[in-house]
Design a protein around this motif. Structure first.
Motif, PDB file in Angstrom:
ATOM      1  N   PRO A 299      35.111 -36.873   9.441  1.00 21.29           N
ATOM      2  CA  PRO A 299      35.443 -35.574   8.806  1.00 21.29           C
ATOM      3  C   PRO A 299      36.348 -34.700   9.675  1.00 21.29           C
ATOM      4  CG  PRO A 299      33.113 -36.078   8.550  1.00 21.29           C
ATOM      5  CD  PRO A 299      33.657 -37.086   9.509  1.00 21.29           C
ATOM      6  N   VAL A 300      36.106 -34.686  10.979  1.00 20.26           N
ATOM      7  CA  VAL A 300      36.930 -33.864  11.878  1.00 20.26           C
ATOM      8  C   VAL A 300      38.367 -34.371  11.888  1.00 20.26           C
ATOM      9  CG1 VAL A 300      37.210 -33.031  14.249  1.00 20.26           C
ATOM     10  CG2 VAL A 300      34.912 -33.355  13.298  1.00 20.26           C
ATOM     11  N   LEU A 301      38.523 -35.689  11.916  1.00 18.16           N
ATOM     12  CA  LEU A 301      39.870 -36.268  11.944  1.00 18.16           C
ATOM     13  C   LEU A 301      40.595 -36.054  10.620  1.00 18.16           C
ATOM     14  CD1 LEU A 301      39.084 -39.545  13.897  1.00 18.16           C
ATOM     15  CD2 LEU A 301      40.509 -37.650  14.684  1.00 18.16           C
ATOM     16  N   ARG A 302      39.875 -36.126   9.518  1.00 18.44           N
ATOM     17  CA  ARG A 302      40.522 -35.872   8.221  1.00 18.44           C
ATOM     18  C   ARG A 302      41.012 -34.428   8.145  1.00 18.44           C
ATOM     19  NH1 ARG A 302      40.417 -40.026   4.786  1.00 18.44           N
ATOM     20  NH2 ARG A 302      38.801 -41.627   5.018  1.00 18.44           N
ATOM     21  N   GLU A 303      40.249 -33.535   8.721  1.00 21.65           N
ATOM     22  CA  GLU A 303      40.693 -32.140   8.750  1.00 21.65           C
ATOM     23  C   GLU A 303      41.927 -31.991   9.635  1.00 21.65           C
ATOM     24  OE1 GLU A 303      40.636 -27.971   7.999  1.00 21.65           O
ATOM     25  OE2 GLU A 303      39.922 -29.768   6.952  1.00 21.65           O
ATOM     26  N   ALA A 304      41.966 -32.715  10.769  1.00 20.82           N
ATOM     27  CA  ALA A 304      43.136 -32.660  11.643  1.00 20.82           C
ATOM     28  C   ALA A 304      44.367 -33.209  10.943  1.00 20.82           C
ATOM     29  CB  ALA A 304      42.858 -33.448  12.930  1.00 20.82           C
ATOM     30  N   VAL A 305      44.194 -34.275  10.178  1.00 23.14           N
ATOM     31  CA  VAL A 305      45.319 -34.851   9.422  1.00 23.14           C
ATOM     32  C   VAL A 305      45.773 -33.880   8.346  1.00 23.14           C
ATOM     33  CG1 VAL A 305      45.954 -36.692   7.818  1.00 23.14           C
ATOM     34  CG2 VAL A 305      44.728 -37.252   9.922  1.00 23.14           C
ATOM     35  N   ARG A 306      44.840 -33.178   7.709  1.00 25.28           N
ATOM     36  CA  ARG A 306      45.209 -32.202   6.672  1.00 25.28           C
ATOM     37  C   ARG A 306      45.997 -31.047   7.268  1.00 25.28           C
ATOM     38  NH1 ARG A 306      44.043 -27.477   4.755  1.00 25.28           N
ATOM     39  NH2 ARG A 306      42.517 -27.058   6.399  1.00 25.28           N
ATOM     40  N   VAL A 307      45.550 -30.603   8.464  1.00 20.76           N
ATOM     41  CA  VAL A 307      46.202 -29.465   9.117  1.00 20.76           C
ATOM     42  C   VAL A 307      47.594 -29.834   9.620  1.00 20.76           C
ATOM     43  CG1 VAL A 307      46.095 -27.980  11.167  1.00 20.76           C
ATOM     44  CG2 VAL A 307      44.060 -28.308   9.746  1.00 20.76           C
ATOM     45  N   ALA A 308      47.727 -31.064  10.161  1.00 18.03           N
ATOM     46  CA  ALA A 308      49.019 -31.496  10.724  1.00 18.03           C
ATOM     47  C   ALA A 308      49.355 -32.891  10.190  1.00 18.03           C
ATOM     48  CB  ALA A 308      48.961 -31.491  12.243  1.00 18.03           C
ATOM     49  N   PRO A 309      49.767 -32.979   8.928  1.00 17.73           N
ATOM     50  CA  PRO A 309      50.019 -34.290   8.321  1.00 17.73           C
ATOM     51  C   PRO A 309      51.188 -35.042   8.949  1.00 17.73           C
ATOM     52  CG  PRO A 309      50.768 -32.519   6.876  1.00 17.73           C
ATOM     53  CD  PRO A 309      50.016 -31.874   7.987  1.00 17.73           C
ATOM     54  N   GLU A 310      52.012 -34.370   9.725  1.00 18.70           N
ATOM     55  CA  GLU A 310      53.174 -35.029  10.339  1.00 18.70           C
ATOM     56  C   GLU A 310      52.833 -35.661  11.692  1.00 18.70           C
ATOM     57  OE1 GLU A 310      52.763 -31.137  12.257  1.00 18.70           O
ATOM     58  OE2 GLU A 310      52.602 -31.857  10.195  1.00 18.70           O
ATOM     59  N   GLU A 311      51.628 -35.425  12.186  1.00 15.03           N
ATOM     60  CA  GLU A 311      51.235 -35.949  13.497  1.00 15.03           C
ATOM     61  C   GLU A 311      50.694 -37.381  13.361  1.00 15.03           C
ATOM     62  OE1 GLU A 311      51.552 -34.723  16.472  1.00 15.03           O
ATOM     63  OE2 GLU A 311      52.393 -32.777  15.874  1.00 15.03           O
ATOM     64  N   SER A 312      51.214 -38.289  14.178  1.00 13.57           N
ATOM     65  CA  SER A 312      50.808 -39.695  14.090  1.00 13.57           C
ATOM     66  C   SER A 312      49.493 -39.970  14.809  1.00 13.57           C
ATOM     67  CB  SER A 312      51.904 -40.601  14.665  1.00 13.57           C
ATOM     68  OG  SER A 312      52.071 -40.373  16.056  1.00 13.57           O
ATOM     69  N   TYR A 313      49.242 -39.238  15.907  1.00 14.13           N
ATOM     70  CA  TYR A 313      48.073 -39.581  16.726  1.00 14.13           C
ATOM     71  C   TYR A 313      46.768 -39.371  15.971  1.00 14.13           C
ATOM     72  CZ  TYR A 313      45.065 -40.089  20.781  1.00 14.13           C
ATOM     73  OH  TYR A 313      44.093 -40.525  21.658  1.00 14.13           O
ATOM     74  N   ALA A 314      46.634 -38.222  15.304  1.00 14.27           N
ATOM     75  CA  ALA A 314      45.397 -37.954  14.564  1.00 14.27           C
ATOM     76  C   ALA A 314      45.206 -38.980  13.454  1.00 14.27           C
ATOM     77  CB  ALA A 314      45.434 -36.545  13.978  1.00 14.27           C
ATOM     78  N   ARG A 315      46.305 -39.395  12.804  1.00 11.73           N
ATOM     79  CA  ARG A 315      46.190 -40.384  11.733  1.00 11.73           C
ATOM     80  C   ARG A 315      45.797 -41.758  12.299  1.00 11.73           C
ATOM     81  NH1 ARG A 315      48.084 -39.536   6.464  1.00 11.73           N
ATOM     82  NH2 ARG A 315      49.179 -37.699   7.256  1.00 11.73           N
ATOM     83  N   ALA A 316      46.343 -42.085  13.476  1.00 13.13           N
ATOM     84  CA  ALA A 316      45.966 -43.351  14.108  1.00 13.13           C
ATOM     85  C   ALA A 316      44.493 -43.334  14.516  1.00 13.13           C
ATOM     86  CB  ALA A 316      46.850 -43.607  15.330  1.00 13.13           C
ATOM     87  N   MET A 317      44.051 -42.201  15.017  1.00 11.78           N
ATOM     88  CA  MET A 317      42.647 -42.082  15.402  1.00 11.78           C
ATOM     89  C   MET A 317      41.735 -42.146  14.175  1.00 11.78           C
ATOM     90  SD  MET A 317      41.134 -39.238  18.027  1.00 11.78           S
ATOM     91  CE  MET A 317      39.490 -39.435  18.737  1.00 11.78           C
ATOM     92  N   LEU A 318      42.207 -41.564  13.063  1.00  8.32           N
ATOM     93  CA  LEU A 318      41.446 -41.656  11.815  1.00  8.32           C
ATOM     94  C   LEU A 318      41.376 -43.105  11.338  1.00  8.32           C
ATOM     95  CD1 LEU A 318      39.998 -40.388   9.407  1.00  8.32           C
ATOM     96  CD2 LEU A 318      42.240 -39.953   8.372  1.00  8.32           C
TER      97      LEU A 318
END
Length: 374
Positions: free
Chosen positions: A93-112
């Protein structure tokens, strides 16, 4: 862009030099005076995380998120602290929120993608009772969402090593060796010293059909040149070197059989024993043949090895008890072969005894130490 508070600038400089304990003390004093400074809480969380204090890192990140619920840095640090604290199964859930906040960032999406991959496999194991081995087709089906997230992370960050690592891991567990190899090659283009990718590619090349022990040893030695402290590749280099040493034993056995065949230790009606003693010319000729076998089969091969492999041969002989055993067996078998072929024997019992004395110690261990070579 808002300028940082001078205290935060000093803390940032301390963090850059790895002085996290000093940065923690400085940030603590600053937050006592200004508890509403979001960036200070984020830096405090970062310091606790790198000081291996994940629970305190989560507390600091939570304070930052209380002040700014959509702060990307705080969300990412919260997720990293949860992972460090053994929370891979709860971090999604925390990572999905990070992806929502910064959808252009690759690191959070990779971690998700990493988190979804782990959760999917655990959920599948629980649903199936955890028994048996999951097939490649089931793995691909179960981890499809994670694979899609990893591919999107690669699109957003084509130079992001972590995104490549996660995509490679997912492809590997799904049995997609082609994509896995392509991702390893991409990782090594970005970072030629990446230890895991280098180890995988080196092992693949060394275990390819037709690759002998000498070539495998050279591949591992080349890889170790860039990663001298890599335990797996050192272990594999030792195994390939051990296979090279075992090859000398086969040469000794060949010479032993040659000597026994020359004197015909086991005559029959069809092949009676030659008249003994054998002429000196025939005995010298057999010694020449044995010297040629060793010259081309062992010495020349050793001299053609790269310096790193030669050094490891000598090192393994010093370190490895079984390496010394193999060499001792080779030397003993060769001594027996020379003693059979050299002297002017007038009867067969003694050279026959020498033949069995040379062959029995090798036969007693050859199957056992073959497993060690693997």
């Amino acid at each position: 862009m808002t300028a940082l508070h001078p205290t935060l600038e000093r803390a940032h400089a301390l963090i850059e030099f790895g002085r996290h304990d000093q940065a923690l003390a400085l940030l603590g004093r600053h937050l006592a005076e200004d508890p509403g400074d979001i960036r200070a809480w984020v830096k405090l969380s970062y310091c606790h995380l790198h000081a291996d204090e994940p629970e305190k890192a989560m507390e600091a990140a939570d304070e930052a998120l209380r002040l700014a619920p959509e702060d990307y840095g705080a969300l990412l640090l919260r997720a990293q602290a949860m992972v460090r604290n053994g929370g891979w199964l709860d971090v999604e859930p925390v990572l999905r929120e990070a992806v929502r906040v910064a959808p252009e960032e690759s690191y959070a999406r990779a971690m998700l993608a990493d988190a979804v991959w782990r959760v999917s496999l655990v959920r599948y194991a629980r649903e199936t009772g955890g028994g048996g081995k999951i097939s490649f087709s089931d793995t691909e089906r179960v981890t499809r969402e994670a694979a899609d997230l990893a591919m999107e992370a690669l699109r957003l960050g084509p130079e992001d090593i972590y995104a490549h690592e996660i995509a490679q891991r997912i492809a590997s567990t799904s049995g997609n060796s082609t994509v896995s190899d392509q991702l390893d090659e991409a990782i090594l283009r970005i970072d030629p010293t990446h230890s895991a990718a280098l180890a995988r590619q080196t092992e693949k090349a060394a275990q390819a059909p037709g690759v002998g022990a000498g070539r495998a040893a050279e591949l591992y030695a080349d890889a170790l040149a860039g990663q001298p402290d890599h335990p797996f590749m050192q272990q594999q280099l030792d195994r390939a070197t051990y296979r090279l040493l075992r090859g000398t034993r086969w040469l000794a056995l060949l010479c032993l059989v040659l000597a026994g065949g020359m004197i015909n230790l086991f005559p029959s009606d069809d092949q009676p024993a030659p008249e003994l003693p054998l002429p000196i010319g025939q005995r010298l000729w057999s010694m020449v043949i044995m010297a040629v076998i060793w010259g081309f089969g062992a010495w020349r091969r050793y001299r053609k090895l790269r310096a790193g492999v030669q050094l490891n041969v000598r090192s393994l002989i010093r370190r490895g008890r079984w390496a010394r055993v193999v060499l001792a067996q080779s030397g003993w078998a060769m001594l027996c072969a020379v003693l059979i072929a050299g002297p002017p024997w007038t009867d067969l019992p003694v050279p026959r005894l020498l033949f069995w004395a040379g062959i029995v110690p090798i036969a007693a261990t050859i199957l056992f130490d073959k497993k060690k070579a693997r």
